[in-house]
Write an enzyme that holds these catalytic residues in place. Structure first.
Site, PDB file in Angstrom:
ATOM      1  N   ASN A 113       0.855  -1.186   0.000  1.00  0.00           N
ATOM      2  CA  ASN A 113       0.000   0.000   0.000  1.00  0.00           C
ATOM      3  C   ASN A 113       0.887   1.232   0.000  1.00  0.00           C
ATOM      4  O   ASN A 113       1.974   1.220   0.570  1.00  0.00           O
ATOM      5  CB  ASN A 113      -0.891   0.015   1.252  1.00  0.00           C
ATOM      6  CG  ASN A 113      -1.771   1.246   1.312  1.00  0.00           C
ATOM      7  OD1 ASN A 113      -2.477   1.566   0.344  1.00  0.00           O
ATOM      8  ND2 ASN A 113      -1.739   1.969   2.421  1.00  0.00           N
ATOM      9  N   HIS A 115       1.025   5.182   1.233  1.00  0.00           N
ATOM     10  CA  HIS A 115       0.396   6.097   2.196  1.00  0.00           C
ATOM     11  C   HIS A 115       1.149   7.423   2.123  1.00  0.00           C
ATOM     12  O   HIS A 115       2.381   7.422   2.063  1.00  0.00           O
ATOM     13  CB  HIS A 115       0.478   5.489   3.603  1.00  0.00           C
ATOM     14  CG  HIS A 115      -0.125   6.350   4.649  1.00  0.00           C
ATOM     15  ND1 HIS A 115      -1.468   6.351   4.930  1.00  0.00           N
ATOM     16  CD2 HIS A 115       0.421   7.282   5.465  1.00  0.00           C
ATOM     17  CE1 HIS A 115      -1.724   7.232   5.881  1.00  0.00           C
ATOM     18  NE2 HIS A 115      -0.578   7.822   6.220  1.00  0.00           N
ATOM     19  N   SER A 147       5.091   6.682   2.115  1.00  0.00           N
ATOM     20  CA  SER A 147       5.650   5.396   2.549  1.00  0.00           C
ATOM     21  C   SER A 147       4.951   4.292   1.770  1.00  0.00           C
ATOM     22  O   SER A 147       3.752   4.377   1.511  1.00  0.00           O
ATOM     23  CB  SER A 147       5.372   5.142   4.032  1.00  0.00           C
ATOM     24  OG  SER A 147       5.825   6.205   4.835  1.00  0.00           O
ATOM     25  N   ASP A 156      -2.362   0.741   7.852  1.00  0.00           N
ATOM     26  CA  ASP A 156      -1.040   1.390   7.816  1.00  0.00           C
ATOM     27  C   ASP A 156      -0.027   0.814   8.796  1.00  0.00           C
ATOM     28  O   ASP A 156       0.891   1.502   9.227  1.00  0.00           O
ATOM     29  CB  ASP A 156      -1.174   2.912   8.073  1.00  0.00           C
ATOM     30  CG  ASP A 156      -2.155   3.554   7.100  1.00  0.00           C
ATOM     31  OD1 ASP A 156      -2.177   3.148   5.932  1.00  0.00           O
ATOM     32  OD2 ASP A 156      -2.891   4.458   7.522  1.00  0.00           O
TER      33      ASP A 156
HETATM   34  C1  GRF Z   1      -2.542   8.897  -2.663  1.00  0.00           C
HETATM   35  O1  GRF Z   1      -2.220  10.053  -1.953  1.00  0.00           O
HETATM   36  C2  GRF Z   1      -2.183   7.681  -1.863  1.00  0.00           C
HETATM   37  O2  GRF Z   1      -1.059   7.861  -1.058  1.00  0.00           O
HETATM   38  C3  GRF Z   1      -3.392   7.503  -1.016  1.00  0.00           C
HETATM   39  O3  GRF Z   1      -4.468   7.853  -1.840  1.00  0.00           O
HETATM   40  C4  GRF Z   1      -4.031   8.746  -2.869  1.00  0.00           C
HETATM   41  C5  GRF Z   1      -4.386   8.096  -4.160  1.00  0.00           C
HETATM   42  O4  GRF Z   1      -4.182   8.917  -5.254  1.00  0.00           O
HETATM   43  N1  GRF Z   1      -3.435   6.194  -0.440  1.00  0.00           N
HETATM   44  P1  GRF Z   1      -4.365   8.342  -6.727  1.00  0.00           P
HETATM   45  O5  GRF Z   1      -5.758   7.725  -6.825  1.00  0.00           O
HETATM   46  O6  GRF Z   1      -3.290   7.320  -6.979  1.00  0.00           O
HETATM   47  O7  GRF Z   1      -4.250   9.544  -7.602  1.00  0.00           O
END
Ligand code: GRF
Length: 202
Positions: A113, A115, A147, A156
Site C-alpha cells: 500500500n 500512504h 511510505s 497502515d
Molecule cells: C494517494 O495520496 C495515496 O497515497 C493515497 O491515496 C491517494 C491516491 O491517489 N493512499 P491516486 O488515486 O493514486 O491519484
C-alpha cells in the site's frame, strides 16, 4: 493475461483518480520492467483508475458492497479473480476499503500500500487524503513524504518497505503539501514495485 511470464503479474486496487496506477503503468511499459499490470480492481465503478485501465486495455473489475453485499463473499470473489489472473503481487493505490482476511492470507507479504506520510507517523484509521497532510502541518513536522508498506489487517501497520522524504515548506496548505507528496509517490511506488518484482523472480 500476462503474455510475459518472466515478468511479475501485478493487480492494482484503486478507488479514486488513479494517478499512482498511471505512474505504475508507465513504469511497467519500459523495456526492462520486471512487472506487468494485468488487472485493475475498484470498488468504485466511476473511478478514474478504472477508466484509465479500460482505455489502456488492462482488464478491469468492479467489486463492491453493491455487487457483493456480504463482505465474506466479496473477499472470496477477490481471491477467485486474483487467482484466475495468476496475480503474484497486489498494490493498493488509493483503495479506500480494507483488504479481507482471505485475500490477506492468500497474498501474505505480497500486498503493498502507498500512504502519503512518513509512517508510522500520521497513519491509522481515518488518516487518508487531506486529513494526513493536515495532521503533518498541525504537528509542525518539517519533513513528510510517502511510505510504501506491506498490508496487514490493521490500517497502515505492516512493515515499511520504502519511503521518500519531502520537505514541508513555510506557508504550505494541506493541498500544496499533498501535491508535492503525490509527485514523490509517483517516483517511490514504481521503484518499490520494480525492486520487489526483481526479488520475486530471483
Ligand atoms: C494517494 O495520496 C495515496 O497515497 C493515497 O491515496 C491517494 C491516491 O491517489 N493512499 P491516486 O488515486 O493514486 O491519484
Amino acid at each position: 493475461m500476462n503474455d510475459r511470464p518472466d515478468r511479475v503479474s501485478v493487480a492494482v486496487l484503486v478507488s479514486g483518480a488513479g494517478s499512482n496506477l498511471r505512474a505504475l503503468h508507465a513504469a511497467s511499459l519500459t523495456a526492462d520492467s520486471p512487472f506487468r499490470i494485468v488487472l485493475v480492481i475498484s470498488n468504485n465503478s466511476g473511478s478514474g483508475g478504472l477508466a484509465y485501465a479500460a482505455d489502456h486495455a488492462i482488464p478491469t473489475l468492479h467489486v463492491s458492497g453493491r455487487t457483493h453485499p456480504d463482505p465474506g463473499a466479496l473477499d472470496a470473489e477477490l481471491v477467485r479473480q486474483l487467482q484466475a489472473h495468476q496475480i503474484e503481487l497486489i498494490v493498493t493505490a488509493g483503495y479506500m476499503k480494507k483488504v479481507g482476511p482471505r485475500v490477506l492470507a492468500e497474498y501474505a507479504g505480497r500486498i503493498l500500500n502507498i500512504h502519503p506520510s512518513l509512517l508510522p507517523a500520521h497513519g491509522g484509521p481515518g488518516m487518508y487524503g487531506a486529513a494526513v497532510h493536515r495532521a503533518v502541518l498541525a504537528a509542525g513536522d518539517r519533513l513528510s513524504g510517502p511510505s510504501v508498506h506491506l498490508v496487514t489487517d490493521e490500517y497502515d501497520e505492516g512493515e515499511i518497505i520504502g519511503h521518500q522524504e519531502v520537505p514541508v515548506l513555510d506557508g504550505d496548505t494541506p493541498e500544496t503539501l499533498a501535491a508535492r507528496v503525490l509527485v514523490a509517490e509517483h517516483e517511490l511506488l514504481p521503484m518499490v514495485v520494480t525492486e520487489l518484482s526483481r526479488r520475486l523472480r530471483r
